[in-house]
Design an enzyme around this catalytic site. Structure first.
Site, mmCIF file in Angstrom:
data_model
loop_
_atom_site.group_PDB
_atom_site.id
_atom_site.type_symbol
_atom_site.label_atom_id
_atom_site.label_comp_id
_atom_site.label_asym_id
_atom_site.label_seq_id
_atom_site.Cartn_x
_atom_site.Cartn_y
_atom_site.Cartn_z
ATOM 1 N N SER A 26 -5.735 -2.382 -52.370
ATOM 2 C CA SER A 26 -4.577 -1.498 -52.242
ATOM 3 C C SER A 26 -3.462 -2.261 -51.543
ATOM 4 O O SER A 26 -3.729 -3.225 -50.806
ATOM 5 C CB SER A 26 -4.949 -0.261 -51.414
ATOM 6 O OG SER A 26 -3.801 0.477 -51.033
ATOM 7 N N TYR A 58 -8.534 3.978 -44.052
ATOM 8 C CA TYR A 58 -8.444 3.488 -45.425
ATOM 9 C C TYR A 58 -7.778 2.113 -45.462
ATOM 10 O O TYR A 58 -8.247 1.194 -46.141
ATOM 11 C CB TYR A 58 -7.675 4.487 -46.287
ATOM 12 C CG TYR A 58 -7.643 4.137 -47.759
ATOM 13 C CD1 TYR A 58 -8.762 4.370 -48.554
ATOM 14 C CD2 TYR A 58 -6.506 3.597 -48.348
ATOM 15 C CE1 TYR A 58 -8.745 4.057 -49.911
ATOM 16 C CE2 TYR A 58 -6.482 3.275 -49.696
ATOM 17 C CZ TYR A 58 -7.606 3.506 -50.472
ATOM 18 O OH TYR A 58 -7.585 3.187 -51.802
#
Length: 269
Positions: free
Chosen positions: A131, A144
């Site tokens: 990501s 995350y």
């Protein structure tokens, strides 16, 4: 264009499903996986049950693909989940361990399971779905972001170790992607009143941005590009926003980046 046998984790929906479909269309024989196993409906690829948090489950799935095909040429590590936007303090250590167990240690388990076979055949590709939060941390997504930083570091180190054995590793780093991913968000398990208002505001902002985001096909195309590249890169951004954020992180002054993040999420001071 040389293809082969591909194994894609977390392929029941979203990025995983789009990637499995795109690889199948390109000529790969694809095995997708899900904790729930095969679901009803027609697919361009076969589904296997697999829980990346279980070594026994990982070993069983890899063994089954090898039994059926005798080799694995491409592993796409996509399985993962997030905690809905919340302050880092609002997640217990148990919750932190849970997200790392899937998002990071799941990749480690899968990699360890396929590497002996890739080494034996003298070739292979491992592509990990990271990501932009792996290089540009986002407030209220601390856990995350931490898992995706771990994925990026692990992927780069691993690629250096495996190149001489004919195996390459890449990490794909999308920004916001419009998928059902947020439906699998885990709620923070120790919510605090001190963060309630800003947590709600950040959640609202993230939902707004996701509504106008690219679909998972953007990531799938980037996975295919990395899989077929004669000389794959270590890191690929997926989509225009991700590419712009990479440039911003690389070239803009830290203060400008910091201010831009806070302005986008509408955080005060």
């Amino acid at each position: 264009m040389k293809t082969g046998i591909a194994l894609v984790t977390g392929a029941s929906s979203g990025i995983g499903e789009a990637t499995a479909n795109r690889l199948a269309k390109a000529g790969y024989k694809v095995y997708g996986t899900s904790r729930r196993g095969a679901q009803a409906g027609q697919r361009t690829f076969e589904m296997l049950p697999l829980d990346v948090t279980s070594e026994e489950s990982v070993e069983a799935a890899v063994k089954e693909v090898l039994r059926l095909q005798g080799r694995i040429d491409l592993l796409v590590n996509n399985a993962g989940f997030g905690v809905s936007p919340a302050a880092a303090e609002e997640s217990s250590l148990d919750q932190a361990r849970a997200i790392f167990d899937t998002n990071f240690f799941g990749i480690v388990r899968m990699t360890r399971a396929v590497l002996p076979h890739m080494r034996q055949q003298g070739s292979g590709r491992i592509i990990n779905i990271g990501s932009v939060l792996g290089f540009l941390p986002m407030p209220y997504m601390a856990l995350y972001s931490a898992t995706k930083h771990a994925v990026a570091g692990y992927s780069e180190s691993l690629d250096h170790e495996l190149r001489t054995m004919g195996i390459r590793v890449s990490v794909i780093e999308p920004a916001y992607i419009k998928t059902p991913f947020d439906a699998n968000f885990m709620a923070p398990d120790v919510p605090l009143d001190a963060y309630r208002e800003v947590r709600s505001a950040v959640n609202k902002r993230v939902k707004e941005v996701v509504e106008g985001a690219d679909g998972p096909e953007v990531v799938a195309e980037t996975v295919l590009q990395a899989a077929l590249a004669a000389r794959p890169k270590l890191r690929y951004t997926a989509g225009g926003l991700a590419s712009r954020l990479r440039l911003l992180r690389r070239f803009a002054p830290a203060g400008v980046v910091d201010a831009g993040i806070r302005k986008d999420l509408r955080l005060t001071t």
